[in-house]
Design a protein around this motif. Structure first.
Motif, PDB file in Angstrom:
ATOM      1  N   ASN A 137      81.845 -46.138 -35.399  1.00 39.33           N
ATOM      2  CA  ASN A 137      81.149 -46.400 -36.659  1.00 39.33           C
ATOM      3  C   ASN A 137      79.662 -46.118 -36.501  1.00 39.33           C
ATOM      4  OD1 ASN A 137      79.548 -49.140 -36.303  1.00 39.33           O
ATOM      5  ND2 ASN A 137      81.476 -49.322 -35.175  1.00 39.33           N
ATOM      6  N   VAL A 138      78.981 -45.912 -37.609  1.00 30.05           N
ATOM      7  CA  VAL A 138      77.556 -45.574 -37.572  1.00 30.05           C
ATOM      8  C   VAL A 138      76.671 -46.769 -37.210  1.00 30.05           C
ATOM      9  CG1 VAL A 138      77.769 -43.589 -39.121  1.00 30.05           C
ATOM     10  CG2 VAL A 138      77.315 -45.841 -40.077  1.00 30.05           C
ATOM     11  N   ASP A 139      77.114 -47.973 -37.434  1.00 34.38           N
ATOM     12  CA  ASP A 139      76.286 -49.143 -37.111  1.00 34.38           C
ATOM     13  C   ASP A 139      76.049 -49.292 -35.610  1.00 34.38           C
ATOM     14  OD1 ASP A 139      76.067 -49.792 -39.789  1.00 34.38           O
ATOM     15  OD2 ASP A 139      77.734 -51.217 -39.730  1.00 34.38           O
ATOM     16  N   ASP A 140      76.990 -48.788 -34.810  1.00 36.93           N
ATOM     17  CA  ASP A 140      76.889 -48.921 -33.352  1.00 36.93           C
ATOM     18  C   ASP A 140      76.598 -47.582 -32.667  1.00 36.93           C
ATOM     19  OD1 ASP A 140      77.537 -51.737 -33.280  1.00 36.93           O
ATOM     20  OD2 ASP A 140      79.597 -51.161 -33.767  1.00 36.93           O
ATOM     21  N   GLU A 141      76.031 -46.647 -33.423  1.00 38.61           N
ATOM     22  CA  GLU A 141      75.812 -45.282 -32.957  1.00 38.61           C
ATOM     23  C   GLU A 141      75.124 -45.185 -31.595  1.00 38.61           C
ATOM     24  OE1 GLU A 141      74.937 -41.571 -35.940  1.00 38.61           O
ATOM     25  OE2 GLU A 141      74.054 -43.503 -36.393  1.00 38.61           O
ATOM     26  N   GLU A 142      74.060 -45.923 -31.404  1.00 34.46           N
ATOM     27  CA  GLU A 142      73.294 -45.830 -30.151  1.00 34.46           C
ATOM     28  C   GLU A 142      74.157 -46.189 -28.945  1.00 34.46           C
ATOM     29  OE1 GLU A 142      69.934 -45.476 -27.508  1.00 34.46           O
ATOM     30  OE2 GLU A 142      70.151 -44.808 -29.571  1.00 34.46           O
ATOM     31  N   ALA A 165      79.632 -35.344 -33.170  1.00 34.96           N
ATOM     32  CA  ALA A 165      80.669 -36.111 -32.475  1.00 34.96           C
ATOM     33  C   ALA A 165      81.127 -37.340 -33.259  1.00 34.96           C
ATOM     34  CB  ALA A 165      80.173 -36.518 -31.084  1.00 34.96           C
ATOM     35  N   LEU A 166      80.196 -38.184 -33.653  1.00 34.16           N
ATOM     36  CA  LEU A 166      80.576 -39.396 -34.375  1.00 34.16           C
ATOM     37  C   LEU A 166      81.240 -39.084 -35.713  1.00 34.16           C
ATOM     38  CD1 LEU A 166      80.791 -42.445 -34.414  1.00 34.16           C
ATOM     39  CD2 LEU A 166      78.459 -42.531 -35.319  1.00 34.16           C
ATOM     40  N   SER A 174      90.045 -39.894 -37.418  1.00 35.55           N
ATOM     41  CA  SER A 174      90.843 -41.109 -37.609  1.00 35.55           C
ATOM     42  C   SER A 174      91.477 -41.152 -38.995  1.00 35.55           C
ATOM     43  CB  SER A 174      89.987 -42.354 -37.377  1.00 35.55           C
ATOM     44  OG  SER A 174      89.071 -42.544 -38.427  1.00 35.55           O
ATOM     45  N   LYS A 175      90.874 -40.421 -39.932  1.00 34.46           N
ATOM     46  CA  LYS A 175      91.403 -40.362 -41.298  1.00 34.46           C
ATOM     47  C   LYS A 175      92.268 -39.128 -41.531  1.00 34.46           C
ATOM     48  CE  LYS A 175      87.368 -42.847 -42.941  1.00 34.46           C
ATOM     49  NZ  LYS A 175      86.107 -42.777 -43.657  1.00 34.46           N
ATOM     50  N   TYR A 191      89.508 -43.569 -32.766  1.00 38.36           N
ATOM     51  CA  TYR A 191      88.675 -43.843 -31.592  1.00 38.36           C
ATOM     52  C   TYR A 191      88.209 -45.290 -31.671  1.00 38.36           C
ATOM     53  CZ  TYR A 191      88.370 -38.836 -30.651  1.00 38.36           C
ATOM     54  OH  TYR A 191      88.668 -37.530 -30.348  1.00 38.36           O
ATOM     55  N   LEU A 192      88.571 -46.058 -30.670  1.00 37.07           N
ATOM     56  CA  LEU A 192      88.215 -47.469 -30.608  1.00 37.07           C
ATOM     57  C   LEU A 192      87.363 -47.727 -29.368  1.00 37.07           C
ATOM     58  CD1 LEU A 192      91.807 -48.794 -31.271  1.00 37.07           C
ATOM     59  CD2 LEU A 192      89.921 -48.852 -32.908  1.00 37.07           C
ATOM     60  N   PHE A 193      86.343 -48.525 -29.534  1.00 33.05           N
ATOM     61  CA  PHE A 193      85.521 -48.935 -28.404  1.00 33.05           C
ATOM     62  C   PHE A 193      85.858 -50.376 -28.065  1.00 33.05           C
ATOM     63  CE2 PHE A 193      83.261 -45.345 -30.125  1.00 33.05           C
ATOM     64  CZ  PHE A 193      82.894 -44.647 -28.974  1.00 33.05           C
TER      65      PHE A 193
END
Length: 167
Positions: free
Chosen positions: A8-13, A45-46, A53-54, A67-69
């Motif tokens: 997700n974009v919130d955890d990009e870094e 990449a992101l 996933s969609k 993709y799951l972290f």
């Protein structure tokens, strides 16, 4: 506390820092983004991970893949991927789930718990009766993780063992 979060974009870094350091190929889990710069991660990449996933704009050979972290508190310790269904190559190869735990986080039970959490999600996505996994014979730690999560070896060749886990 261990938990999974989809790319997700919130955890990009933190996602970028983890992905860029993943090897190109670790026991069969490939990472085409090894060494990627931040800008390229953000722009290519992101978005690819989220689209894939969609099931949007997939290469011809690919099936939808989430993709799951795996997070331990506020630190990413691993990546798990769920391939939503099998094509012929996946059925005879990598199967539904692939995963990677950062080297500094191994031996702490993260893979076992991460696979357990991933299986919970996969059981809601995968249409097949069993979850397919594959492991290199020279990776007994990963086989142990699969067996602890209810896996059973159904076949093998010179290099790999093929594991199934009931839905």
């Amino acid at each position: 506390m261990l938990y999974l979060k989809a790319a997700n974009v919130d955890d990009e870094e933190k996602e970028w820092l983890f992905v860029k350091d993943m090897p190109v190929d670790e026991n069969g889990l490939t990472n085409c983004w090894h060494g990627i710069g931040r800008k390229e991660f953000d722009e290519q990449a992101l978005p690819d991970m989220i689209r894939f996933s969609k099931g949007i704009d997939l290469p011809d050979w690919m099936v939808p893949e989430t993709y799951l972290f795996l997070w331990n508190g506020d630190v990413i310790v691993g990546q798990f991927r769920i391939r939503h269904f099998l094509n012929d190559a996946l059925r005879e190869g990598a199967g539904h789930i692939g995963y990677y735990i950062g080297k500094e986080h191994r031996g702490k039970g993260f893979a076992t718990e991460g696979l357990r959490l991933t299986l919970e999600r996969a059981r809601k996505i995968v249409p097949e009766d069993e979850i397919y996994l594959r492991v290199n014979k020279d990776n007994p730690a990963s086989l142990k993780v699969m067996l602890k999560n209810g896996g059973r070896i159904v076949a093998e060749n010179e290099e790999k063992q093929f594991v199934r886990i009931a839905k």
